[in-house]
Design an enzyme around this catalytic site. Structure first.
Site: not given
Ligand SMILES: *Cc1c(COP(=O)(O)O)cnc(C)c1O
Length: 414
Positions: A204
């Site tokens: 991210k």
């Molecule tokens: C990455 C992601 C999540 C989950 O986040 P984590 O930190 O990996 O648990 C939830 N929703 C979306 C759309 C994501 O891309």
């Protein structure tokens, strides 16, 4: 004379963190200090997130999935209460609803953007109303790729149906949505949604190793989220129910005393993670503008591959901080499968990924809800492929990725 071997360009993954020396120093400083968890770095990170989103409260937690789970628990779903979730998202958006005892109503998306917009939400709400079942308690739009759907339109529709809006902004830290009046507001500001969830997984825009957060403007929801993050434990004297256990004879609260009025989890986040998150958050502007520059370069470079390759549709209601750069590729017209394209790109040093397999197609959900026909989601899925996008890339990397794609699709000769 020493012979210098031509330098192989490094493999470009589809996404990657950018960690710099000051990030490392910030983490080292926490490791030398007194607090490894629930300390000042957590509070400082939450404050920084409030600054970026302009929300009143930020509750940091273990990861983005935990953030979604906490938000779903704070909705107080009765078993069987329904929640609308777009099918084009990561598994966690839908799973959080199930973990909190709710049932998922999958919404379709616009075929060219992957976003659940108001027409798709309206269709899902109408479909839910036509089927027997408990009420729709919430709707969870996803700001896919960093673009947001028309949030004012979604919020109006959610309110009209008496449902709560929670948005999954795992892709969208630093993105802005267009207000009804036409000005831009940060995603997660809490004006149109009850709660917004974020992820700080390394792919991210901001990396914490693992990390997540919920923002809200609602004092009551903020307290609930803090408590649910920590076993349901409360220490506020005013909230104590067991007065005889809580207080000493002089009316002061017993120093060891805590109380649990609802069941919670350990979804706390460490100061180690938050020190990294805080250091990274200071670079958000630089990271997002670099991602924007790279996305612009992609837009221009892929124009030569039209109509085989097209950019995703741009949402007019959004000023995105791009998390991923997906393309729409007509694999049939190109005469090559997506798997072959990915394999050949990889051999050329270019990573790629598919965001996402529509969640309603997962065996767990198919078994629970039967086969669903969501043509927009299926049309988006059939064409989507994400090329590398991360802040450490430069424009030459973009050109290299597009040149490789062009060659793999047979558009240009090696
Ligand atoms: C990455 C992601 C999540 C989950 O986040 P984590 O930190 O990996 O648990 C939830 N929703 C979306 C759309 C994501 O891309």
């Amino acid at each position: 004379m020493r012979k210098i071997a031509p330098k192989e360009p490094p493999f470009l993954p589809y996404g990657q963190q950018l960690i710099e020396e000051d990030d490392i120093a910030a983490v080292a400083q926490v490791l030398r200090g007194d607090w490894l968890t629930t300390g000042p770095a957590v509070a400082a990170f939450e404050q920084a997130l409030c600054g970026v989103t302009e929300a009143k409260h930020a509750i940091a937690c273990a990861n983005g999935t935990a953030a979604l789970h906490l938000a779903a628990l704070a909705l107080d779903l009765e078993p069987g209460d329904r929640v609308v979730v777009p099918s084009v998202t990561f598994l966690a958006t839908a799973n959080a609803v199930r973990l909190a005892g709710g049932e998922v109503v999958f919404a379709d998306c616009e075929a060219d953007s992957g976003l659940m917009e108001a027409p798709q939400l309206a269709e899902a709400l109408a479909r839910a109303a036509a089927a027997p079942g408990r009420p729709v308690k919430a709707v969870v739009p996803v700001h896919l790729t960093g673009q947001c759907a028309d949030l004012p339109a979604l919020a109006a529709l959610a309110a009209e149906h008496g449902t709560t809006l929670v948005d999954d902004a795992a892709h969208a830290i630093g993105s802005r949505y267009r207000e009804a009046g036409g000005s831009d507001r940060p995603i997660g500001d809490g004006r149109l949604s009850a709660m917004t969830t974020f992820s700080f997984h390394p792919v991210k825009t901001i990396a914490m190793g693992e990390g997540g957060a919920v923002t809200t403007n609602d004092d009551h929801l903020a307290r609930r989220l803090q408590r649910l993050r920590n076993h349901g434990m409360a220490r506020e004297p005013l909230e104590m129910q067991n007065r005889d256990l809580a207080f000493d004879a002089d009316g002061s609260v017993n120093p060891w005393y805590y109380e649990m009025a609802e069941v919670g989890l350990n979804y706390r986040v460490t100061d180690i993670q938050c020190a990294l998150g805080l250091s990274q958050m200071k670079k958000l502007e630089r990271f997002t503008s670099q991602r924007r520059r790279l996305a612009d370069r992609y837009d221009r470079a892929i124009a030569a591959l039209d109509p085989l390759v097209r950019p995703i549709a741009r949402s007019a209601a959004s000023r995105p901080a791009w998390h991923i750069y997906p393309l729409l590729i007509d694999f049939d017209a190109a005469g090559i499968s997506r798997a072959q394209v990915m394999k050949q790109l990889s051999a050329a040093g270019i990573g790629s990924q598919v965001h996402y397999i529509p969640v309603h197609l997962q065996p767990y959900y198919r078994q629970r809800y039967g086969a669903l026909d969501l043509p927009g989601a299926q049309a988006y899925y059939a064409r989507t492929l994400s090329l590398p996008l991360f802040a450490a890339m430069d424009e030459e990397d973009v050109d290299r990725a597009v040149a490789a794609l062009s060659q793999v699709l047979g558009h240009t000769q090696p």
